[in-house]
Design an enzyme around this catalytic site. Structure first.
Site, PDB file in Angstrom:
ATOM      1  N   GLU A  98      76.731  71.897   8.993  1.00  0.00           N
ATOM      2  CA  GLU A  98      77.629  72.861   8.252  1.00  0.00           C
ATOM      3  C   GLU A  98      77.643  74.134   8.949  1.00  0.00           C
ATOM      4  O   GLU A  98      76.670  74.419   9.807  1.00  0.00           O
ATOM      5  CB  GLU A  98      76.835  73.208   7.042  1.00  0.00           C
ATOM      6  CG  GLU A  98      77.577  72.403   5.774  1.00  0.00           C
ATOM      7  CD  GLU A  98      79.101  72.866   5.536  1.00  0.00           C
ATOM      8  OE1 GLU A  98      79.667  73.464   6.443  1.00  0.00           O
ATOM      9  OE2 GLU A  98      79.199  72.996   4.259  1.00  0.00           O
ATOM     10  N   ASP A 102      76.076  78.675   1.059  1.00  0.00           N
ATOM     11  CA  ASP A 102      76.140  79.783   0.202  1.00  0.00           C
ATOM     12  C   ASP A 102      75.472  79.474  -1.106  1.00  0.00           C
ATOM     13  O   ASP A 102      74.233  79.605  -1.162  1.00  0.00           O
ATOM     14  CB  ASP A 102      77.607  80.174   0.290  1.00  0.00           C
ATOM     15  CG  ASP A 102      77.945  81.355  -0.761  1.00  0.00           C
ATOM     16  OD1 ASP A 102      77.043  82.465  -0.564  1.00  0.00           O
ATOM     17  OD2 ASP A 102      79.249  81.574  -1.274  1.00  0.00           O
TER      18      ASP A 102
END
Ligand code: IMP
Ligand code: MG
Length: 179
Positions: A98, A102
């Site tokens: 990735e 978040d």
């Protein structure tokens, strides 16, 4: 593009060094294992292409595309698979690659989905992490850098599909997205 960047967080050199470090670690950990790297499009594409070249054991790669933010800067929690894997991961050792974690909602969804396909193991590698924003618990096995709660772009990471081609990671000026 440059005029929209408030501050450079990681230069090309910083990124190169960190990616090499991660590649060496993965090469050691997966020696003699059948490893598949799964890149999450489009944000992780630049990181993925550098990371795989810093891994010196045989691997295969695949990609998945999911929708998360649309054109806004906050996670909706609604994840849709836009492109699925080309190959089965059953009995394979898998690392999801990735760009940035978040809230964690996107990756949580991807992990649950991939787990149901019975890989031999499933780990997470992210270049960037905003730990203070996390909404779901998750173990990050390989991590480049922790970053503050700012909206960043570059090295594959976009705002409204722009800035992906910046060779460094920088903080986007607020006036660009707060209009
Ligand atoms: P999450 O579901 O909130 O963890 O969001 C994950 C995805 O949102 C990441 O893979 C990125 O594509 C995108 N994202 C999160 N933070 C940023 C940012 O600061 N800049 C650009 N994209 C981001
Ligand atoms: Mg992403």
């Amino acid at each position: 593009m440059e005029k929209d960047i408030a501050k450079i967080l990681f230069s090309q050199d910083d990124l190169d060094n960190k990616v090499k470090e991660l590649g060496e670690k993965i090469s050691k950990d997966y020696k003699d294992k059948e490893l598949v790297l799964i890149g999450v499009l489009k944000g992780a594409s630049v990181f993925m292409s550098d990371l795989m070249r810093s891994i010196d054991i045989p691997i295969s790669i695949d990609f998945m595309a999911v929708s998360s933010y649309g054109l806004s800067t906050t996670s909706s929690g609604v994840v849709k698979i836009l492109k699925d894997l080309d190959h089965s991961i059953e009995d394979k050792h898998v690392i999801i690659v990735e760009d940035i974690i978040d809230t964690g909602l996107t990756l949580h969804y991807i992990c649950e989905n991939l787990k149901s396909r019975k890989p031999k193991s499933l780990k997470i590698c992210t270049l960037l992490d905003k730990p203070e924003r996390r909404k779901v618990e998750m173990t990050v096995d390989y991590k480049g850098f922790d970053i503050p709660d700012e909206f960043i772009v570059g090295y594959g990471i976009d705002y409204a599909e722009k800035y992906r081609n910046l060779p460094y990671v920088g903080i986007l000026k607020r006036n660009v997205y707060e209009k």
